[in-house]
Design a protein around this motif. Structure first.
Motif, PDB file in Angstrom:
ATOM      1  N   CYS A 267      45.764  29.611  26.707  1.00 29.82           N
ATOM      2  CA  CYS A 267      45.649  31.003  26.287  1.00 29.82           C
ATOM      3  C   CYS A 267      46.521  31.828  27.223  1.00 29.82           C
ATOM      4  CB  CYS A 267      44.197  31.474  26.324  1.00 29.82           C
ATOM      5  SG  CYS A 267      43.453  31.440  27.972  1.00 29.82           S
ATOM      6  N   ALA A 268      46.637  33.116  26.943  1.00 28.26           N
ATOM      7  CA  ALA A 268      47.423  33.991  27.810  1.00 28.26           C
ATOM      8  C   ALA A 268      46.706  34.160  29.151  1.00 28.26           C
ATOM      9  CB  ALA A 268      47.614  35.350  27.136  1.00 28.26           C
ATOM     10  N   ILE A 269      47.470  34.064  30.239  1.00 24.23           N
ATOM     11  CA  ILE A 269      46.913  34.213  31.585  1.00 24.23           C
ATOM     12  C   ILE A 269      47.794  35.174  32.383  1.00 24.23           C
ATOM     13  CG2 ILE A 269      46.366  33.062  33.771  1.00 24.23           C
ATOM     14  CD1 ILE A 269      45.820  30.516  32.206  1.00 24.23           C
ATOM     15  N   MET A 270      47.161  36.160  33.022  1.00 20.43           N
ATOM     16  CA  MET A 270      47.862  37.048  33.948  1.00 20.43           C
ATOM     17  C   MET A 270      47.238  36.887  35.332  1.00 20.43           C
ATOM     18  SD  MET A 270      48.945  41.049  33.752  1.00 20.43           S
ATOM     19  CE  MET A 270      47.351  41.653  33.201  1.00 20.43           C
ATOM     20  N   MET A 271      48.087  36.621  36.321  1.00 16.61           N
ATOM     21  CA  MET A 271      47.604  36.460  37.684  1.00 16.61           C
ATOM     22  C   MET A 271      47.328  37.833  38.287  1.00 16.61           C
ATOM     23  SD  MET A 271      47.749  33.249  37.480  1.00 16.61           S
ATOM     24  CE  MET A 271      47.109  32.824  39.107  1.00 16.61           C
ATOM     25  N   VAL A 272      46.172  37.970  38.938  1.00 16.50           N
ATOM     26  CA  VAL A 272      45.767  39.223  39.556  1.00 16.50           C
ATOM     27  C   VAL A 272      45.442  38.939  41.011  1.00 16.50           C
ATOM     28  CG1 VAL A 272      44.120  41.120  39.496  1.00 16.50           C
ATOM     29  CG2 VAL A 272      44.829  40.051  37.364  1.00 16.50           C
ATOM     30  N   THR A 273      46.137  39.598  41.922  1.00 18.59           N
ATOM     31  CA  THR A 273      45.951  39.308  43.338  1.00 18.59           C
ATOM     32  C   THR A 273      46.130  40.562  44.167  1.00 18.59           C
ATOM     33  OG1 THR A 273      46.756  37.952  45.184  1.00 18.59           O
ATOM     34  CG2 THR A 273      48.379  38.658  43.564  1.00 18.59           C
ATOM     35  N   VAL A 274      45.625  40.548  45.387  1.00 20.36           N
ATOM     36  CA  VAL A 274      45.727  41.733  46.243  1.00 20.36           C
ATOM     37  C   VAL A 274      47.165  42.036  46.615  1.00 20.36           C
ATOM     38  CG1 VAL A 274      43.405  41.527  47.181  1.00 20.36           C
ATOM     39  CG2 VAL A 274      45.280  40.284  48.274  1.00 20.36           C
ATOM     40  N   SER A 275      48.049  41.025  46.609  1.00 23.63           N
ATOM     41  CA  SER A 275      49.449  41.253  46.952  1.00 23.63           C
ATOM     42  C   SER A 275      50.329  40.220  46.257  1.00 23.63           C
ATOM     43  CB  SER A 275      49.667  41.185  48.470  1.00 23.63           C
ATOM     44  OG  SER A 275      51.049  41.272  48.779  1.00 23.63           O
ATOM     45  N   VAL A 276      50.987  40.650  45.191  1.00 25.98           N
ATOM     46  CA  VAL A 276      51.892  39.756  44.474  1.00 25.98           C
ATOM     47  C   VAL A 276      53.025  39.290  45.385  1.00 25.98           C
ATOM     48  CG1 VAL A 276      53.604  39.656  42.614  1.00 25.98           C
ATOM     49  CG2 VAL A 276      51.363  40.660  42.185  1.00 25.98           C
ATOM     50  N   ASN A 277      53.547  40.208  46.216  1.00 27.23           N
ATOM     51  CA  ASN A 277      54.649  39.840  47.106  1.00 27.23           C
ATOM     52  C   ASN A 277      54.221  38.807  48.139  1.00 27.23           C
ATOM     53  OD1 ASN A 277      56.485  41.550  45.860  1.00 27.23           O
ATOM     54  ND2 ASN A 277      55.974  43.284  47.169  1.00 27.23           N
ATOM     55  N   GLN A 278      53.045  38.996  48.724  1.00 33.71           N
ATOM     56  CA  GLN A 278      52.567  38.070  49.757  1.00 33.71           C
ATOM     57  C   GLN A 278      52.339  36.671  49.199  1.00 33.71           C
ATOM     58  OE1 GLN A 278      49.082  39.451  51.824  1.00 33.71           O
ATOM     59  NE2 GLN A 278      48.863  37.579  53.038  1.00 33.71           N
ATOM     60  N   TYR A 279      51.847  36.607  47.966  1.00 33.77           N
ATOM     61  CA  TYR A 279      51.531  35.314  47.354  1.00 33.77           C
ATOM     62  C   TYR A 279      52.509  34.965  46.231  1.00 33.77           C
ATOM     63  CZ  TYR A 279      47.244  36.146  49.945  1.00 33.77           C
ATOM     64  OH  TYR A 279      46.334  36.396  50.946  1.00 33.77           O
ATOM     65  N   ALA A 280      53.772  35.401  46.389  1.00 31.61           N
ATOM     66  CA  ALA A 280      54.779  35.187  45.346  1.00 31.61           C
ATOM     67  C   ALA A 280      54.968  33.707  45.035  1.00 31.61           C
ATOM     68  CB  ALA A 280      56.109  35.816  45.768  1.00 31.61           C
ATOM     69  N   GLY A 281      54.907  32.861  46.072  1.00 27.07           N
ATOM     70  CA  GLY A 281      55.055  31.425  45.845  1.00 27.07           C
ATOM     71  C   GLY A 281      53.965  30.873  44.951  1.00 27.07           C
ATOM     72  N   ASN A 282      52.719  31.297  45.213  1.00 30.90           N
ATOM     73  CA  ASN A 282      51.597  30.855  44.382  1.00 30.90           C
ATOM     74  C   ASN A 282      51.747  31.364  42.958  1.00 30.90           C
ATOM     75  OD1 ASN A 282      50.669  31.566  47.298  1.00 30.90           O
ATOM     76  ND2 ASN A 282      49.260  29.958  46.676  1.00 30.90           N
ATOM     77  N   VAL A 283      52.175  32.624  42.832  1.00 34.78           N
ATOM     78  CA  VAL A 283      52.334  33.227  41.506  1.00 34.78           C
ATOM     79  C   VAL A 283      53.413  32.492  40.707  1.00 34.78           C
ATOM     80  CG1 VAL A 283      53.100  35.296  40.280  1.00 34.78           C
ATOM     81  CG2 VAL A 283      51.485  35.504  42.180  1.00 34.78           C
ATOM     82  N   LEU A 284      54.540  32.202  41.346  1.00 34.76           N
ATOM     83  CA  LEU A 284      55.609  31.485  40.650  1.00 34.76           C
ATOM     84  C   LEU A 284      55.154  30.092  40.231  1.00 34.76           C
ATOM     85  CD1 LEU A 284      58.759  32.489  42.713  1.00 34.76           C
ATOM     86  CD2 LEU A 284      58.372  32.935  40.289  1.00 34.76           C
ATOM     87  N   GLU A 285      54.370  29.439  41.094  1.00 31.81           N
ATOM     88  CA  GLU A 285      53.857  28.118  40.730  1.00 31.81           C
ATOM     89  C   GLU A 285      52.958  28.216  39.512  1.00 31.81           C
ATOM     90  OE1 GLU A 285      51.520  24.247  42.659  1.00 31.81           O
ATOM     91  OE2 GLU A 285      51.793  26.074  43.855  1.00 31.81           O
ATOM     92  N   ALA A 286      52.094  29.246  39.493  1.00 26.65           N
ATOM     93  CA  ALA A 286      51.223  29.441  38.333  1.00 26.65           C
ATOM     94  C   ALA A 286      52.045  29.689  37.072  1.00 26.65           C
ATOM     95  CB  ALA A 286      50.268  30.617  38.583  1.00 26.65           C
ATOM     96  N   MET A 287      53.154  30.398  37.218  1.00 26.36           N
ATOM     97  CA  MET A 287      54.008  30.675  36.063  1.00 26.36           C
ATOM     98  C   MET A 287      54.688  29.408  35.557  1.00 26.36           C
ATOM     99  SD  MET A 287      55.660  34.411  36.874  1.00 26.36           S
ATOM    100  CE  MET A 287      54.644  35.892  36.631  1.00 26.36           C
ATOM    101  N   THR A 288      54.962  28.461  36.446  1.00 27.88           N
ATOM    102  CA  THR A 288      55.523  27.200  35.972  1.00 27.88           C
ATOM    103  C   THR A 288      54.532  26.449  35.096  1.00 27.88           C
ATOM    104  OG1 THR A 288      54.796  25.835  37.852  1.00 27.88           O
ATOM    105  CG2 THR A 288      56.890  26.989  38.083  1.00 27.88           C
ATOM    106  N   TYR A 289      53.233  26.726  35.290  1.00 24.30           N
ATOM    107  CA  TYR A 289      52.207  26.079  34.473  1.00 24.30           C
ATOM    108  C   TYR A 289      51.885  26.879  33.217  1.00 24.30           C
ATOM    109  CZ  TYR A 289      51.391  23.133  38.562  1.00 24.30           C
ATOM    110  OH  TYR A 289      51.545  22.257  39.598  1.00 24.30           O
ATOM    111  N   GLY A 290      52.399  28.119  33.114  1.00 22.07           N
ATOM    112  CA  GLY A 290      52.190  28.866  31.884  1.00 22.07           C
ATOM    113  C   GLY A 290      51.663  30.274  32.020  1.00 22.07           C
TER     114      GLY A 290
END
Length: 334
Positions: free
Chosen positions: A74-97
């Protein structure tokens, strides 16, 4: 639209719940307080959208995204206190969809609601487009051009395809990946670590060059101009996604007079389907990713329904198909 919240911080859950309550059309499907719980709940009750925290106990949002997109996408949007700080995690999540990411709650409700609205339009998007029949004589002085469009699950699909192109590859490549501009530099660096060909973010005036990959890099649309160089355009302003795959595909169908291959990969919605059809009608060879290897069989399905794809292939067969086609047309190794 049914939306689920996954966050281990109860204050964050309550803040997100209050934001959703401001829009009558948004219903809270369920709440999970870690990734493991989210995977279980999504398997039983798959919502339209999940607002997924990045860092959580038991199972973090990255692994939860991977499992959900594998088992009950389904559609997933990552929500975090700091997108910049956790950019690596966010990009990894985007590789999964994962589709997008946003800060919360510091960014307030306006940005969050705007992104949710975009995803809502994407899920229910319809496409009306004119069809153009063109006769084209390919100019052999121009290098072959491969244009690729992708969205949900695209990063992994791109790696599978681009990593198969050799260093002496003679075609030019241009890519639109649905991705907010703030993530593009990190995404480009991540891709460059895993492929042989040089990849750079397309700039105003960038031209297709043999063996070089250009990646759309702003929230405006990547387009080809009459001088066969790339530029960015704010119009059309009503596109759900910025940059739009359809806009790029249409512009190269109108302008490029060399040999071309259009490729539409995994993603939600219909962006790229009409553009792929225009490419086929302009004499391009067109390829859509098959259902079995898509993270989400949305955009390629729309292309198949429009009879826009000459071939429908698994992701690992797309690069070999391009290589074979170019070799046959040039009658020499590429």
């Amino acid at each position: 639209m049914r939306i689920a919240i996954v966050n281990d911080m109860r204050m964050a859950v309550e803040a997100l719940r209050r934001v959703l309550a401001t829009i009558p059309d948004y219903d809270l499907a369920w709440v999970a307080y870690d990734g493991e719980e989210a995977v279980s709940k999504c398997a039983v009750d798959t919502p339209d959208l999940i607002l997924m925290d990045v860092l959580m106990p038991c199972m973090d949002g990255v692994e939860a995204t991977r499992q959900i997109m594998s088992k009950s996408p389904c559609a997933i949007m990552m929500v975090t206190v700091s997108v910049n700080q956790y950019a690596g995690n966010v990009l990894e999540a985007m590789t999964y969809g994962a589709l997008d990411a946003i800060n919360t709650p510091a960014e307030g409700s306006v940005g969050l609601l705007k992104k949710i609205s975009t995803i809502a339009k994407l899920i229910g998007v319809s496409s009306q487009g004119r069809t153009l029949k063109k006769t084209r004589v390919f100019q052999k002085s121009l290098p072959p051009l491969i244009v690729i469009g992708t969205s949900t699950g695209g990063p992994q699909a791109l790696v599978q395809i681009l990593s198969q192109f050799p260093q002496d590859f003679h075609a030019a490549v241009a890519i639109v990946q649905h991705l907010d501009a703030q993530f593009v530099p990190g995404f480009a660096a991540w891709l460059n670590e895993q492929i042989l060909l040089p990849l750079e973010i397309a700039g105003k005036g960038s031209r297709p060059q043999p063996g070089k990959i250009l990646l759309a890099g702003t929230n405006h649309h990547l387009v080809m101009g009459s001088n066969l160089s790339f530029d960015y355009n704010e119009q059309p302003s009503n596109c759900v996604y910025r940059p739009s795959i359809d806009v790029l595909f249409k512009s190269v169908a109108d302008r490029w007079t060399g040999q071309g291959i259009g490729v539409l990969l995994t993603g939600m919605g219909r962006d790229g389907a009409q553009g792929l059809k225009l490419l086929r009608e302009a004499g391009w060879h067109t390829i859509a990713q098959n259902r079995e290897t898509c993270a989400v069989y949305g955009m390629p399905k729309a292309a198949v329904e429009l009879q826009a794809a000459v071939e429908v292939l698994p992701v690992d067969a797309i690069a070999p198909a391009c290589t074979k086609l170019l070799r046959m047309s040039a009658n020499k190794p590429i």
